[in-house]
Enzyme design. Structure first.
Site, PDB file in Angstrom:
ATOM      1  NE  ARG A  27      -0.741   1.341   3.744  1.00 44.74           N
ATOM      2  CZ  ARG A  27       0.480   1.959   3.995  1.00 44.74           C
ATOM      3  NH1 ARG A  27       1.532   1.481   4.151  1.00 44.74           N
ATOM      4  NH2 ARG A  27       0.478   3.348   3.631  1.00 44.74           N
ATOM      5  N   GLY A  28       0.315   2.384  -0.285  1.00 41.75           N
ATOM      6  CA  GLY A  28       1.103   3.657  -0.228  1.00 41.75           C
ATOM      7  C   GLY A  28       1.418   3.711  -1.919  1.00 41.75           C
ATOM      8  CB  ALA A  29       0.631   6.938  -3.538  1.00 40.38           C
ATOM      9  NE  ARG A  76      -6.128   0.876  -2.484  1.00 40.21           N
ATOM     10  CZ  ARG A  76      -5.606   1.443  -1.389  1.00 40.21           C
ATOM     11  NH1 ARG A  76      -4.395   0.984  -1.029  1.00 40.21           N
ATOM     12  NH2 ARG A  76      -6.418   2.146  -0.694  1.00 40.21           N
ATOM     13  CD  GLN A  99      -3.995   2.964   6.380  1.00 37.86           C
ATOM     14  OE1 GLN A  99      -4.617   3.352   7.278  1.00 37.86           O
ATOM     15  NE2 GLN A  99      -4.194   2.723   5.257  1.00 37.86           N
ATOM     16  CG  ASP A 142      -2.951   8.535  -1.296  1.00 38.42           C
ATOM     17  OD1 ASP A 142      -2.430   7.120  -1.379  1.00 38.42           O
ATOM     18  OD2 ASP A 142      -2.952   8.861  -0.239  1.00 38.42           O
ATOM     19  CE  LYS A 161      -5.202   5.595   3.685  1.00 41.24           C
ATOM     20  NZ  LYS A 161      -6.378   4.949   2.727  1.00 41.24           N
TER      21      LYS A 161
HETATM   22  O1  MRU Z   1      -4.662   3.338   1.428  1.00 39.49           O
HETATM   23  P1  MRU Z   1      -3.209   3.233   1.632  1.00 39.49           P
HETATM   24  O2  MRU Z   1      -2.672   2.706   2.803  1.00 39.49           O
HETATM   25  O3  MRU Z   1      -2.577   2.711   0.486  1.00 39.49           O
HETATM   26  O4  MRU Z   1      -2.978   4.954   1.624  1.00 39.49           O
HETATM   27  C1  MRU Z   1      -2.176   5.478   0.878  1.00 39.49           C
HETATM   28  C2  MRU Z   1      -1.401   5.933   1.897  1.00 39.49           C
HETATM   29  O5  MRU Z   1      -0.140   5.486   2.323  1.00 39.49           O
HETATM   30  C3  MRU Z   1      -1.263   7.396   2.371  1.00 39.49           C
HETATM   31  O6  MRU Z   1      -2.527   7.979   1.945  1.00 39.49           O
HETATM   32  C4  MRU Z   1       0.029   8.128   2.289  1.00 39.49           C
HETATM   33  O7  MRU Z   1      -0.117   9.383   3.187  1.00 39.49           O
HETATM   34  C5  MRU Z   1       0.323   8.689   0.892  1.00 39.49           C
HETATM   35  S1  MRU Z   1       1.192   7.631   0.153  1.00 39.49           S
HETATM   36  C6  MRU Z   1       2.963   7.623   0.586  1.00 39.49           C
END
Ligand code: MRU
Length: 352
Positions: free
Chosen positions: A46-48, A83, A195, A235, A246
Site C-alpha cells: 500500500r502507499g502510492a 485501486r 496505517q 495519493d 488518507k
Molecule cells: O490506502 P493506503 O494505505 O494505500 O493509503 C495511502 C497512503 O499510504 C497514504 O495516504 C499516504 O499518506 C500517501 S502514500 C505515501
C-alpha cells in the site's frame, strides 16, 4: 530501515506483506499478474509509490505468460482497476505501456523487468531528494526552537513501507534524525485501517521519538502549541495543488490553519496529476464497510478481528479526502518545495 518492500527475485518478485503489521512481518512471492493485482487490492502492499511499482511488477509478470499486444492491454486494464485514488498506479502503467508497446513480443519480458527496476531505483533516489529538501525545513524549525525537539505531526503511513526508499513524509524526519536534529513525531492512528500503527512501528524501528495518538486528539495538540509543523504524504495532487491523501488529512489541515501551523505535503512528481484540474476531479476510493465495523488486533497473543458495530450497521468508508490547496503551505517534491500556486506554473514550464 532494514527491510525491502518489493524486489525482483528471478522470474518473480517478493513483497513485504503489510497486513499483519505491526505484530507480524511476512514476505510473499508474486509469480503472476493476479498475485500483483491481488496484493494491491488486498493492501498487502500500500502507499502510492509502492502501489505504482507493484503495478509495474505485475506487468512484467504478465509479459512472462503472454507478451502479445492483447496480453499487454489486458494486464494494463487489470492493474489499472485495482485501486482508484493513487495516481502513481496510472503513472507507472503509462510508463510500462510506453516502454513496451513498440517492442516485439519476444523483447517485452526483459524490457518490462528493466523498466520495473528503473522505477524502483528512481523511487529510492526520489525519496532521498525529498528527504534533503524537507531536512532544510526541519533544520529551520530546529534553529527557531532552541534546544527542544521539533514536533512534527503526520497522518497515515508515508514512510519506507509505502515506497521503495525512505518514504515521502517520513523522509525529512529520518534525514533530520540522521543529521542529529531532535525530532518528535505525533502519529495519528488513522482509522479505519490504522496505517498510523505502521508509522509508529517504523519510527520505533528507526529509533525516532514519537507518540501514537487517537485521530481525534490532533486538534487539541495543535491548539496547545504542541505541534510545530505537519507533514503528510499524498495519493494524488491535482494541477491546482488540491491534494488527496488518507482520510483525516483535511481535518488536520483545517486545524493547522486555525492554529497558524504550517502544513506540508511530501510527494514525488509522479503523484502530481497534471491532467486533473482540481480536487473535485480526483476519484475517492470507497472501501468495504467492514473496515469501519471491525477492528483488527491481538488478544491474549492471538491475532483476531473484533466487531465494534453489528453487521447490519449502515456505514460509509471513504478512504481518502481532499485538502484544498489554500490550506497547504507547500509541496515538498524531489526537485524542491512548491507552494500550490507555483506547482501549476512549473508544470507548464516543463518541470514534470
Ligand atoms: O490506502 P493506503 O494505505 O494505500 O493509503 C495511502 C497512503 O499510504 C497514504 O495516504 C499516504 O499518506 C500517501 S502514500 C505515501
Amino acid at each position: 530501515m532494514a527491510h525491502h518492500t518489493l524486489y525482483r527475485d528471478g522470474d518473480g518478485a517478493v513483497i513485504l506483506d503489510q497486513t499483519r503489521l505491526p505484530f507480524g512481518l511476512d514476505h510473499r512471492r508474486l509469480q503472476r499478474l493476479e498475485d500483483a493485482a491481488g496484493a494491491i487490492r488486498g493492501m498487502q502492499v500500500r502507499g502510492a509509490p509502492l502501489i505504482g511499482a507493484t503495478a509495474a511488477c505485475g506487468v512484467a509478470l504478465a509479459m512472462q505468460t503472454d507478451a502479445s499486444d492483447a496480453g499487454l492491454d489486458s494486464a494494463l486494464d487489470v492493474l489499472g482497476a485495482t485501486r482508484p485514488t493513487a495516481v502513481n498506479l496510472h503513472w507507472a502503467l503509462a510508463r510500462m505501456r510506453a516502454a513496451l508497446s513498440a517492442l516485439r513480443a519476444a523483447e517485452r519480458v526483459a524490457a518490462a523487468w528493466s523498466e520495473f527496476e528503473a522505477i524502483c531505483a528512481e523511487d529510492v533516489a526520489t525519496n532521498a531528494a525529498i528527504g534533503r529538501h524537507g531536512l532544510e525545513l526541519i533544520r529551520d524549525h530546529a534553529s527557531a526552537r532552541g534546544d527542544r525537539p521539533v514536533r512534527v505531526m503526520t497522518h497515515c503511513n508515508a514512510g519506507w513501507l509505502a515506497t521503495l526508499g525512505h518514504g515521502t513524509a517520513l523522509a525529512p524526519i529520518y534525514a533530520a534524525h540522521d543529521a542529529g536534529i531532535a525530532v518528535e513525531v505525533w502519529v495519528s492512528e488513522t482509522r479505519p485501517r490504522n496505517q498510523g500503527l505502521l508509522t509508529a512501528w517504523e519510527l520505533r524501528d528507526g529509533g525516532v521519538a514519537h507518540r501514537l495518538i487517537a485521530d481525534n486528539a490532533a486538534g487539541l495538540l495543535m491548539s496547545r502549541g504542541e505541534v510545530d509543523l505537519v507533514i503528510t504524504g499524498a495519493d494524488r495532487v491535482a494541477a491546482n495543488g488540491d491534494t488527496a491523501n488518507k482520510v483525516g488529512t483535511y481535518l488536520k489541515a483545517l486545524a493547522a490553519r486555525d492554529n497558524g501551523i504550517p502544513f506540508y505535503i511530501a510527494a514525488p512528481r509522479s503523484t502530481i496529476d497534471h491532467d486533473c484540474p482540481s480536487g473535485t476531479d480526483i476519484p475517492i476510493e470507497e472501501r468495504d464497510g467492514d473496515e469501519v465495523r471491525h477492528v483488527h488486533g491481538i488478544a491474549a497473543g492471538k491475532a483476531g478481528v473484533v466487531a465494534i458495530a453489528p453487521p447490519e450497521a449502515a456505514v460509509a468508508n471513504p478512504a481518502f479526502d481532499v485538502t484544498p490547496a489554500r490550506l497547504i503551505t507547500a509541496i515538498i517534491t524531489e526537485v524542491g518545495m512548491f507552494p500550490p500556486e507555483r506547482l501549476q506554473r512549473l508544470a507548464a514550464g516543463g518541470i514534470r
